[in-house]
Design an enzyme around this catalytic site. Sequence first.
Site, mmCIF file in Angstrom:
data_model
loop_
_atom_site.group_PDB
_atom_site.id
_atom_site.type_symbol
_atom_site.label_atom_id
_atom_site.label_comp_id
_atom_site.label_asym_id
_atom_site.label_seq_id
_atom_site.Cartn_x
_atom_site.Cartn_y
_atom_site.Cartn_z
ATOM 1 C CG ASP A 57 -1.963 1.043 1.213
ATOM 2 O OD1 ASP A 57 -1.973 1.850 0.259
ATOM 3 O OD2 ASP A 57 -2.772 1.073 2.142
ATOM 4 C CG ASP A 60 -5.792 -4.890 2.735
ATOM 5 O OD1 ASP A 60 -5.295 -4.329 3.728
ATOM 6 O OD2 ASP A 60 -6.435 -4.268 1.859
ATOM 7 C CB CYS A 66 -11.857 -23.621 12.687
ATOM 8 S SG CYS A 66 -10.308 -22.848 12.153
ATOM 9 C CB CYS A 108 -6.713 -22.830 12.365
ATOM 10 S SG CYS A 108 -7.271 -22.450 14.047
ATOM 11 C CB CYS A 130 -9.726 -24.847 15.862
ATOM 12 S SG CYS A 130 -10.345 -23.144 15.979
ATOM 13 C CG HIS A 185 -9.389 -18.974 15.032
ATOM 14 N ND1 HIS A 185 -9.931 -20.140 14.535
ATOM 15 C CD2 HIS A 185 -10.416 -18.084 15.139
ATOM 16 C CE1 HIS A 185 -11.232 -19.971 14.357
ATOM 17 N NE2 HIS A 185 -11.557 -18.740 14.718
#
Length: 408
Positions: free
Chosen positions: A91, A300, A338, A340, A343, A369
């Site tokens: 950016d 984003d 989830c 991840c 989790c 997460h």
Amino acid sequence: MSFSFRIDATAGAARAGVFSTPHGPVETPAFMPVGTLATVKALDPDDLVNMGASMILSNAYHLHLRPGDEVVSEMGGLHKFMQWDGPILTDSGGFQVFSLEGLRTIEEQGVEFQSHIDGSRRFFTPEIVMQIERNLGADVIMQFDHVIPGQSDEASARDASERSIRWLARCLAEVKRLEETGSGKREAGSGKREAGRGSREEVTRSNPRNHPNPQALFPIVQGGIHAHLRREAADAIRSMHDWDGFGIGGLSVGEEKGAMYEMIEVVDEALPRTHPRYLMGVGFPEDLIEGIRRGVDLFDCVAPTRMGRNGAVFTRDGRLNIKRTEYRTDPKPLDPDCDCAACTRFTRAYIRHLFVSDEILGLRLLSLHNVHFLLSLARGARQAIRNGDLEQWSRDWLARYQISHAIA
């Protein structure tokens, strides 16, 4: 070609495709984790790879101030500096500069502002920002634009949008010059300004030869919440150059959700559907889905890590606050659906204990997460587009998320 975009499937305005870059392909729609200071807070690049992240974002304003874009260049560019092998987008810092209310002065040449780190006076022009982004060496670089609050009146929105277009022309000219010469000069006004506003001493730039990969400059469509200004901006931008992609800016900055979604629809109709669209700074779950349905490819947002550091957790059943007492002995994972690393290994009770005990692992697990959640959400939408059932999938997903969140 170094950059290309292939559309594999569509569902109304939504599309599933592949954005090809010098550092690899990005399957779209995609969420880009934000690594403002060359790091996604609390996460290692390997974490991001394991989650399936393909492209990340860093910020030219912050990296220019610390450690300095020339330092990054000397270290071989952002990819080598942060040990991330995939695509990177930077950016321009326009949002950061214009958010320094009371600490910046806008003129046609550029913006003078005061560093939030040490109070030193700095000066950004479109040319200087392109030199900074060249030094950083990201695959996609954003133009320097004039950002205004979401509810700005038409006159203010037109002024900012038209200035952004004029600045875009200067950005493009500077990018072409840098590509031709391989080096450049930057005014010292972009650094500390000790001798007053009129003193701008020329200094030699570091040569960006350490990271010679091509860069794609994305323009940014501004115009506030005024549809005709968005259309005018899109038309003007399209007439200037054959761009590799487009940014949609000035949204999620204070306007109503309905107005944001309306402007995305306006821009979808005004931009070529053959190129990727990047909705800047937007990435809450419901906004990601609504953006995808309206033709957005890249997103984003700092929210997943920022919220994680404050105890807020994304789940398919709405948002939860891990600090609440009810989770003190809760044996469930953060989100039972989830997969991840947080989790699949830890309970809400354990992560709550870490968080309220100020253990760093708690902040890391919540950040991990939340980022994983948005990456998975984008993948789910992508698969739904390919399956031809995006509308039903998105309705079901949003109904579960929003109803559960309202009940909580």
